[in-house]
Design a protein around this motif. Structure first.
Motif, PDB file in Angstrom:
ATOM      1  N   ASP A  88       0.825  -1.205   0.000  1.00 36.06           N
ATOM      2  CA  ASP A  88       0.000   0.000   0.000  1.00 36.06           C
ATOM      3  C   ASP A  88       0.858   1.253   0.000  1.00 36.06           C
ATOM      4  OD1 ASP A  88      -2.510   1.093  -0.175  1.00 36.06           O
ATOM      5  OD2 ASP A  88      -2.811   1.219   1.984  1.00 36.06           O
ATOM      6  N   LEU A 106      -6.957   0.019   0.097  1.00 35.26           N
ATOM      7  CA  LEU A 106      -6.464  -1.159   0.802  1.00 35.26           C
ATOM      8  C   LEU A 106      -6.609  -1.011   2.313  1.00 35.26           C
ATOM      9  CD1 LEU A 106      -5.368  -3.862   0.050  1.00 35.26           C
ATOM     10  CD2 LEU A 106      -3.044  -2.961   0.144  1.00 35.26           C
ATOM     11  N   LEU A 244     -12.795  -2.551  -7.471  1.00 31.32           N
ATOM     12  CA  LEU A 244     -11.801  -3.500  -6.969  1.00 31.32           C
ATOM     13  C   LEU A 244     -12.158  -4.176  -5.653  1.00 31.32           C
ATOM     14  CD1 LEU A 244      -8.586  -1.388  -7.726  1.00 31.32           C
ATOM     15  CD2 LEU A 244      -9.547  -3.245  -9.096  1.00 31.32           C
ATOM     16  N   VAL A 248     -10.424  -7.947  -4.335  1.00 30.36           N
ATOM     17  CA  VAL A 248      -9.443  -7.768  -3.258  1.00 30.36           C
ATOM     18  C   VAL A 248      -9.936  -8.431  -1.984  1.00 30.36           C
ATOM     19  CG1 VAL A 248      -8.265  -6.076  -1.803  1.00 30.36           C
ATOM     20  CG2 VAL A 248      -8.486  -5.660  -4.254  1.00 30.36           C
TER      21      VAL A 248
END
Length: 278
Positions: A88, A106, A244, A248
């Motif tokens: 990240d 993230l 996403l 993820v």
């Protein structure tokens, strides 16, 4: 890795310290110390920033020990946290437009998947490591770490529901924090942004303000200086979550399953395939 949704006492403690640090211009009128403590305004954030750094280190040690049980080993916990933070932090090198940044995605998803404590560490350490990568080290860094930690912490408080509800909830959550991150980060420097010009400009904190005046002045300051910038971050968060979040989260859940200890159980003997001769 327990995935506990509620934060630990240490996380709550450092969050309280950070909150008092950032919000003290709004708290001074409530305790009737507008003039006396305002003269020491610069010393107060420095003191609380040092306390915050010490608490963050303590949290890391505490959570490492707490995860060394049936959920996951301490070594796996540290390894996973390190990989996620490094990944990240590297995303901060990606060119962005105004306040938009991919690092918040993230932080949100890791907190949502692994719980409040893990999310807090993910946010705080990501901003710390990325500051070393980008050279963004300064008096603002402890406040960035705390605020990013709060993003991961509050993401860990969100309930796990169905896929469609989760996506909508996370998109709304990311959009809201896109605005909140800028609003919170502005406060730490707001009282000292323009020495000598506070009263003339009418955008900055002045010792002796009442709570109502402080809130009104900061709202004016935020609308004039930061709202457009933060809107780019908010919109970017929503778009990244929509695009996403599902893949993820599947990946993060798979890692949690791999890192979860399963008790050994003897397998049943396979049925014999031999056929007796008549």
């Amino acid at each position: 890795m327990t995935g506990r949704r509620t934060p630990s006492l240490l996380v709550l403690l450092v969050s309280l310290v950070g909150l008092l640090t950032i919000l003290y211009p709004f708290l001074l009128p409530l305790i009737g110390q507008e003039e006396q403590l305002a003269r020491r305004g610069i010393e107060v954030p420095i003191l609380f920033a040092l306390l915050g750094a010490i608490c963050l280190l303590t949290i890391l040690v505490e959570i490492q020990h707490s995860t060394a049980g049936p959920g996951a080993s301490a070594s796996k916990f540290v390894a996973l946290l390190g990989v996620l933070v490094a990944t990240d932090a590297a995303l901060r090198l990606i060119p962005t437009v105004l306040g938009a940044s991919p690092i918040f995605l993230l932080i949100i998803l890791v907190g949502f998947a692994y719980g409040a404590d893990f999310g807090f560490l993910m946010g705080a350490l990501t901003l710390l490591v990325s500051a070393f990568i980008t050279g963004g080290i300064g008096p603002w860094l402890p406040f960035q770490m705390l605020t990013a930690g709060w993003i991961g912490l509050t993401a860990g408080l969100l309930p796990r529901t169905g896929a469609k509800r989760e996506l909508a909830m996370l998109a709304l959550f990311g959009g809201l924090w896109g605005l909140l991150f800028g609003a919170i980060m502005n406060i730490w420097e707001w009282p000292f942004s323009a020495p000598g010009l506070q009263q003339q400009v009418g955008l900055y904190w002045v010792p002796g303000m009442t709570l109502g005046q402080t809130l009104h002045t900061y709202a004016h300051f935020y609308l004039v200086t930061s709202l457009v910038y933060d809107l780019f971050r908010s919109i970017a968060n929503v778009i990244l979550v929509v695009l996403l979040a599902r893949p993820v989260l599947r990946l993060l859940d798979r890692f949690r399953e791999r890192f979860t200890w399963q008790p050994w159980a003897p397998s049943e003997p396979a049925p014999s395939t031999l056929v007796a001769n008549d």
